[in-house]
Write an enzyme that holds these catalytic residues in place. Structure first.
Site, short mmCIF file in Angstrom:
data_model
loop_
_atom_site.label_atom_id
_atom_site.label_comp_id
_atom_site.label_asym_id
_atom_site.label_seq_id
_atom_site.Cartn_x
_atom_site.Cartn_y
_atom_site.Cartn_z
CB CYS A 295 8.89 -86.70 -31.14
SG CYS A 295 9.74 -85.09 -31.18
CG HIS B 42 15.65 -70.79 -23.02
ND1 HIS B 42 14.74 -71.07 -22.04
CD2 HIS B 42 15.46 -71.74 -23.97
CE1 HIS B 42 14.01 -72.11 -22.38
NE2 HIS B 42 14.43 -72.56 -23.55
CG HIS C 43 16.98 -74.27 -19.94
ND1 HIS C 43 17.38 -73.61 -21.07
CD2 HIS C 43 16.38 -75.41 -20.36
CE1 HIS C 43 17.05 -74.32 -22.13
NE2 HIS C 43 16.44 -75.42 -21.73
CE LYS D 58 7.15 -75.24 -27.71
NZ LYS D 58 7.60 -76.05 -26.87
CE LYS E 3 20.25 -71.68 -30.39
NZ LYS E 3 21.17 -72.62 -31.00
CB CYS F 158 10.26 -85.62 -27.16
SG CYS F 158 9.10 -84.44 -27.69
CG HIS G 241 10.03 -80.71 -30.08
ND1 HIS G 241 9.92 -81.76 -29.21
CD2 HIS G 241 11.03 -79.94 -29.62
CE1 HIS G 241 10.82 -81.63 -28.27
NE2 HIS G 241 11.51 -80.54 -28.49
CB CYS H 146 6.28 -83.97 -31.76
SG CYS H 146 6.76 -83.36 -30.15
N1 MSP Z 1 16.66 -83.50 -19.77
C1 MSP Z 1 15.29 -83.40 -19.45
C2 MSP Z 1 15.06 -83.58 -17.97
C3 MSP Z 1 15.61 -84.82 -17.38
S1 MSP Z 1 15.41 -84.86 -15.68
C4 MSP Z 1 15.74 -86.39 -15.22
C5 MSP Z 1 14.74 -82.05 -19.89
N2 MSP Z 1 15.61 -81.08 -20.08
S2 MSP Z 1 15.27 -79.63 -20.63
O1 MSP Z 1 16.54 -78.96 -20.72
O2 MSP Z 1 14.52 -79.72 -21.83
O3 MSP Z 1 14.33 -78.89 -19.65
C6 MSP Z 1 14.66 -78.73 -18.32
C7 MSP Z 1 13.72 -77.81 -17.58
O4 MSP Z 1 13.63 -76.53 -18.20
C8 MSP Z 1 12.30 -78.33 -17.45
O5 MSP Z 1 11.89 -78.24 -16.11
C9 MSP Z 1 11.50 -77.39 -18.31
O6 MSP Z 1 10.20 -77.24 -17.86
C10 MSP Z 1 12.29 -76.11 -18.15
N3 MSP Z 1 11.93 -75.23 -19.24
C11 MSP Z 1 12.40 -75.25 -20.52
N4 MSP Z 1 11.74 -74.29 -21.23
C12 MSP Z 1 10.84 -73.66 -20.43
C13 MSP Z 1 10.01 -72.55 -20.54
N5 MSP Z 1 9.84 -71.93 -21.68
N6 MSP Z 1 9.38 -72.10 -19.43
C14 MSP Z 1 9.58 -72.67 -18.20
N7 MSP Z 1 10.35 -73.71 -18.05
C15 MSP Z 1 10.82 -74.37 -19.17
O7 MSP Z 1 13.54 -81.92 -20.00
#
Ligand code: MSP
Length: 501
Positions: free
Chosen positions: A128, A20, A23, A298, A301, A131, A148, A145
């Site tokens: 959790c 989304h 990411h 927040k 999904k 996480c 989450h 958590c």
């Molecule tokens: N797999 C781990 C990272 C391992 S790195 C060695 C992880 N993955 S993640 O898919 O959950 O998140 C990846 C990135 O997406 C993070 O930098 C996270 O901050 C970003 N975001 C996910 N949701 C977000 C928002 N709602 N807003 C901004 N960024 C966010 O963590």
């Protein structure tokens, strides 16, 4: 020897969910920075990828009736497709299921086992599963958590620990000696307090999770997904603890790890301690950006409260999304995403300020200028004034103050629009055609400057502009053309008054 490349990383994205805009945010930031540095002839190496092991992924695959690897292949390719859609370029896309990465993770684990930085013990704690993190009781909110809000489970298992406690003092020394290492400052303070309050050893193996890198010397244990994923920053450009890594010196250490605030601790505390234990140089900077909420809540999904980047792109185009994300909210801070706000910025900043300016100038140039565009107007006051913004913009970009760079660019666009209003070129066409020509020449050069500044944020728009402005082409052969609007206005979809039907 080739100069060391500026190494930028994004986190590796979990493949338990479709991507989304949250990411997209971290990866777009990396791309914006990379494009900016490349425009200044600084060689860059950008790594992104997918984090494919662990209980969360195993569970997601099961829920979709897939084998974990088949599931990972599918979601990983969705991430790759998204980066194509969003115009993101990368040098390395690492998947943690790549055999070479897995082999390096196994070897690193064994190396630290041998050195005593990893040791066997047993662990009981609140876990959790979403996480994949153990939490202290104090960190849980009503047993839930903090990320989450799901109930944490009490878990006990034989596990291998990484001796994080040993690195408490060296970490604090490193932070003190390198004040920019943890950024931005306000988030750094929280981490410092956390480390000062005392570091405990952390569990780096799982006996309950089958979908992971097997610990070589301990059958039945897999490597904890974070230990595995963090190492990717080094294994991507070729690190293996026991083998020569000829490409590593051209890239390592990382210049900036871009991460979201919720994973700052892994990157600012555990990762540098792992690197110290492995004898590798530490990254220069770990930068934690804020989080996007959707209409104040927040992104989730389960609640259906999330926005897919593809949907925004379909309605507004890639560049509008790229622009909005970095203009609306200062990079280190949290922000709220709403289609309302996006449409407002689209109409005001892109369709009006930038788009109108460009059409006004190009359409007049098409009408009043002959074949030749002149050389750079060294004596133009306005061009000189605008150029003086370049170092300010560069400074902001280097320092990841993206919104400030964009504010400065829009300051320049506003200045140009006011100048057009003041000079009234349409009137000059009748009274002083020579003055009109030289005004349009100046404006074209100013727009070239603007297009160059915009390029990291809005690469498609910048190249459309540059094409019309004759950038990269012989000045003699460029006849300005009438242009279609860069950003056609969007209608407000305010509810219609039924009485007007
Ligand atoms: N797999 C781990 C990272 C391992 S790195 C060695 C992880 N993955 S993640 O898919 O959950 O998140 C990846 C990135 O997406 C993070 O930098 C996270 O901050 C970003 N975001 C996910 N949701 C977000 C928002 N709602 N807003 C901004 N960024 C966010 O963590």
């Amino acid at each position: 020897m080739n100069a060391k490349k500026f190494y930028i990383t994004t986190p590796l994205y979990y493949v338990n969910d479709k991507p989304h805009i949250g990411h997209a945010y971290t990866t777009l930031a990396a791309d914006v920075l990379a494009r900016h540095l490349r425009s200044r002839d600084i060689p860059v190496y950008l790594q992104t990828g997918t984090d494919e092991h662990g209980a969360g992924v195993e569970r997601a695959a099961l829920e979709h009736g897939k084998e974990p690897k088949a599931w990972c292949d599918r979601v990983s390719s969705e991430f790759r497709a998204l980066w194509r859609t969003l115009n993101v370029g990368y040098d390395r896309f690492l998947r943690t299921t790549e055999p070479s990465h897995e082999a390096s993770v196994q070897a690193a684990f064994e190396k630290l086992l041998k050195s005593g930085d990893i040791y066997k013990g047993s662990y009981e704690g609140m876990y959790c599963p979403s996480c994949e993190v153990f939490y202290d009781e104090a960190e849980l909110k009503d047993g839930r958590c903090p990320v989450h809000n799901s109930l944490a489970e009490r878990v006990s298992e034989e596990t291998y620990f990484f001796r994080l406690s040993k690195y408490e003092k060296p970490l604090l020394e490193h932070y003190a000696a390198h004040p920019a290492f943890l950024s931005p400052g306000q988030r750094a303070q929280e981490l410092l307090n956390f480390v000062r309050s005392g570091l405990k050893d952390v569990s780096v193996s799982r006996s309950r999770v089958a979908w992971g890198v097997p610990v070589k010397s301990a059958p039945g244990h897999t490597v904890y997904v974070w230990f595995d994923a963090l190492l990717s920053y080094a294994t991507g450009p070729g690190y293996h603890p026991e083998k020569p890594s000829p490409d590593l010196p051209g890239v390592w250490p990382a210049d900036v790890h871009l991460v979201g605030k919720e994973i700052f601790r892994f990157h600012g505390v555990i990762w540098p301690a792992m690197l110290m234990a492995l004898g590798l140089e530490l990254p220069r900077r770990v930068y934690a950006h804020g989080w996007w909420t959707i209409n104040g809540a927040k992104m989730s999904k389960t609640k259906g409260n999330f926005i897919r980047a593809e949907d925004v792109v379909r309605d507004y185009g890639v560049d509008a999304l790229r622009y909005f994300l970095f203009r609306e909210v200062p990079f280190g801070q949290d922000g709220d995403f709403s289609m309302e706000a996006l449409r407002r910025r689209y109409n005001a900043d892109l369709a009006n300020d930038l788009g109108n300016l460009f059409s006004r100038i190009m359409n007049m140039a098409a009408k009043y200028l002959d074949l030749k565009l002149p050389s750079k107007p060294e004596s133009s006051v306005i061009f000189g004034e605008l150029s003086s913004r370049t170092p300010v913009i560069h400074g902001a970009m280097e320092d990841l103050r993206f919104s400030e760079a964009l504010e400065s660019i829009w300051g320049a666009i506003g200045r140009l629009n006011r100048l057009v209003d003041e000079r009234k070129p349409w009137a000059l066409a009748k009274t002083d055609p020579e003055a009109l020509k030289s005004f349009l020449h100046e404006m074209i050069w100013c727009l070239r400057l603007v297009a160059g500044w915009l390029d990291p944020f809005m690469p498609d728009t910048a190249s459309k502009m540059q094409l019309q402005l004759g950038v990269g082409r012989s000045l003699d052969g460029t006849q300005p053309q009438k242009v279609p609007p860069l950003f056609p206005r969007k209608q407000d979809d305010a509810p219609k008054d039924p009485s007007t039907n």
